[in-house]
Design an enzyme around this catalytic site. Structure first.
Site, PDB file in Angstrom:
ATOM      1  N   LYS A 128       5.729   4.300  11.535  1.00 62.71           N
ATOM      2  CA  LYS A 128       5.881   3.547  10.283  1.00 62.71           C
ATOM      3  C   LYS A 128       7.035   2.573  10.447  1.00 62.71           C
ATOM      4  O   LYS A 128       7.908   2.777  11.290  1.00 62.71           O
ATOM      5  CB  LYS A 128       6.178   4.512   9.133  1.00 62.71           C
ATOM      6  CG  LYS A 128       5.914   3.940   7.760  1.00 62.71           C
ATOM      7  CD  LYS A 128       4.451   3.983   7.369  1.00 62.71           C
ATOM      8  CE  LYS A 128       4.172   3.220   6.107  1.00 62.71           C
ATOM      9  NZ  LYS A 128       2.786   3.364   5.649  1.00 62.71           N
ATOM     10  N   GLY A 167      -0.371  -3.058   7.146  1.00 59.74           N
ATOM     11  CA  GLY A 167       0.318  -3.326   5.876  1.00 59.74           C
ATOM     12  C   GLY A 167       0.691  -2.047   5.148  1.00 59.74           C
ATOM     13  O   GLY A 167       0.298  -0.956   5.524  1.00 59.74           O
ATOM     14  N   ASP A 168       1.471  -2.209   4.109  1.00 62.13           N
ATOM     15  CA  ASP A 168       1.806  -1.128   3.164  1.00 62.13           C
ATOM     16  C   ASP A 168       2.345  -1.868   1.934  1.00 62.13           C
ATOM     17  O   ASP A 168       2.036  -3.068   1.755  1.00 62.13           O
ATOM     18  CB  ASP A 168       2.850  -0.157   3.771  1.00 62.13           C
ATOM     19  CG  ASP A 168       3.069   1.100   2.927  1.00 62.13           C
ATOM     20  OD1 ASP A 168       2.198   1.974   2.934  1.00 62.13           O
ATOM     21  OD2 ASP A 168       4.105   1.196   2.223  1.00 62.13           O
ATOM     22  N   THR A 212      -8.508   1.967   1.519  1.00 62.89           N
ATOM     23  CA  THR A 212      -7.702   3.082   0.999  1.00 62.89           C
ATOM     24  C   THR A 212      -8.194   3.481  -0.392  1.00 62.89           C
ATOM     25  O   THR A 212      -8.390   4.666  -0.679  1.00 62.89           O
ATOM     26  CB  THR A 212      -6.209   2.712   0.975  1.00 62.89           C
ATOM     27  OG1 THR A 212      -5.854   2.211   2.261  1.00 62.89           O
ATOM     28  CG2 THR A 212      -5.350   3.919   0.663  1.00 62.89           C
TER      29      THR A 212
HETATM   30  P1  NDP Z   1       1.026  -2.903  -2.988  1.00 60.96           P
HETATM   31  O1  NDP Z   1       2.296  -3.544  -2.656  1.00 60.96           O
HETATM   32  O2  NDP Z   1      -0.237  -3.655  -2.843  1.00 60.96           O
HETATM   33  O3  NDP Z   1       1.071  -2.342  -4.497  1.00 60.96           O
HETATM   34  C1  NDP Z   1       2.017  -1.423  -4.896  1.00 60.96           C
HETATM   35  C2  NDP Z   1       1.889  -1.212  -6.390  1.00 60.96           C
HETATM   36  O4  NDP Z   1       2.769  -0.180  -6.795  1.00 60.96           O
HETATM   37  C3  NDP Z   1       2.264  -2.430  -7.187  1.00 60.96           C
HETATM   38  O5  NDP Z   1       1.551  -2.447  -8.383  1.00 60.96           O
HETATM   39  C4  NDP Z   1       3.758  -2.190  -7.444  1.00 60.96           C
HETATM   40  O6  NDP Z   1       4.250  -2.872  -8.568  1.00 60.96           O
HETATM   41  C5  NDP Z   1       3.779  -0.704  -7.657  1.00 60.96           C
HETATM   42  N1  NDP Z   1       5.093  -0.166  -7.240  1.00 60.96           N
HETATM   43  C6  NDP Z   1       5.716  -0.319  -6.043  1.00 60.96           C
HETATM   44  N2  NDP Z   1       6.912   0.291  -6.032  1.00 60.96           N
HETATM   45  C7  NDP Z   1       7.050   0.823  -7.255  1.00 60.96           C
HETATM   46  C8  NDP Z   1       8.054   1.579  -7.874  1.00 60.96           C
HETATM   47  N3  NDP Z   1       9.206   1.884  -7.226  1.00 60.96           N
HETATM   48  N4  NDP Z   1       7.838   1.995  -9.146  1.00 60.96           N
HETATM   49  C9  NDP Z   1       6.680   1.701  -9.782  1.00 60.96           C
HETATM   50  N5  NDP Z   1       5.694   0.980  -9.248  1.00 60.96           N
HETATM   51  C10 NDP Z   1       5.873   0.552  -8.013  1.00 60.96           C
HETATM   52  O7  NDP Z   1       0.983  -1.548  -2.121  1.00 60.96           O
HETATM   53  P2  NDP Z   1      -0.253  -0.646  -1.748  1.00 60.96           P
HETATM   54  O8  NDP Z   1      -1.232  -0.618  -2.860  1.00 60.96           O
HETATM   55  O9  NDP Z   1      -0.693  -1.027  -0.403  1.00 60.96           O
HETATM   56  O10 NDP Z   1       0.444   0.780  -1.600  1.00 60.96           O
HETATM   57  C11 NDP Z   1       0.602   1.679  -2.688  1.00 60.96           C
HETATM   58  C12 NDP Z   1       0.858   3.074  -2.173  1.00 60.96           C
HETATM   59  O11 NDP Z   1      -0.242   3.483  -1.346  1.00 60.96           O
HETATM   60  C13 NDP Z   1       2.094   3.240  -1.289  1.00 60.96           C
HETATM   61  O12 NDP Z   1       2.637   4.544  -1.467  1.00 60.96           O
HETATM   62  C14 NDP Z   1       1.528   3.137   0.129  1.00 60.96           C
HETATM   63  O13 NDP Z   1       2.355   3.771   1.079  1.00 60.96           O
HETATM   64  C15 NDP Z   1       0.219   3.880  -0.064  1.00 60.96           C
HETATM   65  N6  NDP Z   1      -0.788   3.598   0.942  1.00 60.96           N
HETATM   66  C16 NDP Z   1      -1.247   2.325   1.148  1.00 60.96           C
HETATM   67  C17 NDP Z   1      -2.228   2.096   2.084  1.00 60.96           C
HETATM   68  C18 NDP Z   1      -2.841   0.752   2.270  1.00 60.96           C
HETATM   69  O14 NDP Z   1      -3.835   0.664   3.007  1.00 60.96           O
HETATM   70  N7  NDP Z   1      -2.368  -0.299   1.619  1.00 60.96           N
HETATM   71  C19 NDP Z   1      -2.742   3.183   2.949  1.00 60.96           C
HETATM   72  C20 NDP Z   1      -2.252   4.495   2.581  1.00 60.96           C
HETATM   73  C21 NDP Z   1      -1.290   4.663   1.643  1.00 60.96           C
HETATM   74  P3  NDP Z   1       5.147  -4.198  -8.369  1.00 60.96           P
HETATM   75  O15 NDP Z   1       4.170  -5.262  -7.988  1.00 60.96           O
HETATM   76  O16 NDP Z   1       5.784  -4.392  -9.685  1.00 60.96           O
HETATM   77  O17 NDP Z   1       6.127  -3.881  -7.273  1.00 60.96           O
END
Ligand code: NDP
Length: 448
Positions: A128, A167-168, A212
């Protein structure tokens, strides 16, 4: 020393050696304790120090990323890449750009990734990375310059057979494009498999964007079907409105569920008619604005400031898809009181240990992140396969493979949970299923 004491000793060593890394401690604690029955049955893992080795990253890099903003000011961020375990394949795991990123967060994510990647059945190890860079309110050119400077250091440590980032949070298709462009320039060679989540016109895979979220819903659907329950008509609350949340909502709606709420880090929207996903996609994917804009287009919807109270909305199914520890013990109690029947973790470690415990004790069907959100990395591995054979599969082909992978993960988790005496506990089942493959590979490869 009995097995419990041995596991406790290893955990105490982790606490001592990685002081202050709370998220990493939390992830290790959850996994180690669930593996006690495995060590009781397989003393050879103890004799070969598998546990001591698996909690220590093989390699970790921390580096400076200087860049220049649009006003000509020099800015400095910190970059990380943790290569945790490559027993079953090249290190694989995303990059997170968010101001909260630190070594503890990257290590917890990398550690979880080892078992998650193993669960997919594909040949990928765990890693990571990321940075404390905040992409919010940055211009496109600032994002590009940051990504280029990040890669100028990272490229030394990655490679398509060595370590393959994706990405993440904060790193989507745009960022992967800039990162890939810089890697290609630095290496003077086109190594498509070095990054996944690429654009479709330069080596990306169909379904990667959706993977995902879709995979999460496929897993939850299997889990419900296992109990004779249908998704049809179920009321669902999804947190976040990023990549995972958006495509989970899309698949839920396709399968007949009604999603009434989603959020961003400022607050959440509630739409009792069901969320209009086109509006969310436009706000988040095109305009890159805040979720509160939604109520401008849908008068019946309401916006609430602050994202935590999203879990007070009564629902059948809750899918946390934003970030770690977003459901605490109190939130879990509220969800249970309001009659939630299933929780599926789209985000990584979104539930605290106390919350997970409460769900399990109260008979809530609980799909842990490692298993439920593995669809993203699974399709990333399929992207690497397509890059290797220089060929692209159709949307239907990749989607079918994803569905099968999620079903296999569910079946293996159920099987391992039952075999070790924890029926219906998919947390323990997934941890054991993921661990066994990695542990056996480590045993075969000697003490390295
Ligand atoms: P994005 O950046 O696309 O979206 C993240 C979302 O979560 C946004 O709506 C963001 O809001 C919100 N968010 C982020 N940090 C916080 C916080 N501290 N408190 C509240 N809301 C928050 O990320 P992903 O959708 O890619 O990832 C989301 C989760 O899924 C993460 O835990 C990631 O590790 C996990 N994941 C992702 C994968 C992927 O393929 N993308 C694969 C497996 C797991 P805002 O825009 O306001 O920051």
């Amino acid at each position: 020393m009995n097995t419990k004491e041995y596991v406790e000793k290893v955990y105490n060593e982790v606490l001592k050696r990685n002081s202050g890394e709370d998220e990493f401690h939390q992830a290790v604690k959850e996994v180690l304790h669930s593996l006690i029955p495995v060590f009781e049955k397989h003393p050879e893992y103890v004799e070969n120090g598998i546990l001591e080795r698996i909690v220590e990253p093989e390699r970790q890099f921390i580096f400076r990323i200087p860049w220049v903003d649009d006003n000509g000011q020099v800015r400095v961020n910190r970059g990380f890449r943790v290569q945790f375990n490559n027993a079953i394949g090249p290190y694989k795991g995303g990059l997170r750009f968010h101001p909260t990123v630190n070594l503890s967060i990257i290590k917890f994510l990398g550690f979880e990734q080892i078992l998650k990647n193993s669960l997919t059945g594909l040949p990928i190890g765990g890693g990571k990375g990321g940075s404390d860079f905040d992409p919010k309110d940055k211009s496109d050119r600032e994002i590009m310059r940051f990504c280029q400077n990040f890669m100028t250091e990272l490229y030394k440590y990655i490679g398509q057979d060595m370590d393959v980032p994706a990405g993440d949070i904060g790193v989507g298709g745009r960022e992967i494009g800039y990162l890939f462009g810089q890697y290609k320039k630095l290496k003077s060679s086109y190594e498509a498999g070095v990054l996944t989540g690429k654009g479709l016109n330069y080596g990306g895979s169909l379904v990667r964007t959706e993977a995902t979220g879709y995979g999460l819903v496929y897993f939850v659907d299997e889990m419900l079907k296992g109990k004779g329950i249908s998704l049809q008509g179920k009321k669902v609350v999804v947190s976040g409105s990023g990549n995972v949340a958006i495509y989970a909502i899309e698949k839920l709606q396709e399968l007949g569920a009604k999603v009434v709420a989603c959020s961003d880090s400022n607050g959440y929207i509630y739409d009792e008619n069901g969320i209009n996903l086109d509006t969310v996609k436009r706000i988040k994917e095109v305009e890159r604005k805040r979720i509160k804009e939604y109520v401008k287009y849908h008068k019946e919807a309401k916006y609430y400031e602050g994202c935590r109270s999203i879990w007070t909305i009564p629902c059948d199914i809750a899918l946390p898809c934003a970030t770690q520890n977003e459901i605490n013990d109190e939130d879990a109690k509220g969800l249970i009181k309001n009659g939630v029947i299933a929780v599926g973790e789209g985000a990584n470690m979104p539930s605290t240990l106390g919350a997970v415990d409460a769900f399990l004790k109260n008979g809530v069907l609980f799909a842990p992140a490692k298993a439920a959100n593995a669809g993203g990395v699974a399709v990333s591995a399929l992207e690497m396969s397509q890059n290797s054979i220089r060929y692209s599969w159709s949307f239907e082909e990749v989607d079918e493979k994803l569905k099968n992978i999620m079903k296999n993960i569910y079946d293996n988790s159920v099987k391992c949970a039952k075999e070790y005496g924890y029926e219906d506990n998919y947390v323990i089942g997934a941890n054991i299923a993921g661990f066994l493959k990695v542990a056996d590979a480590m045993m075969m490869q000697g003490i390295v």
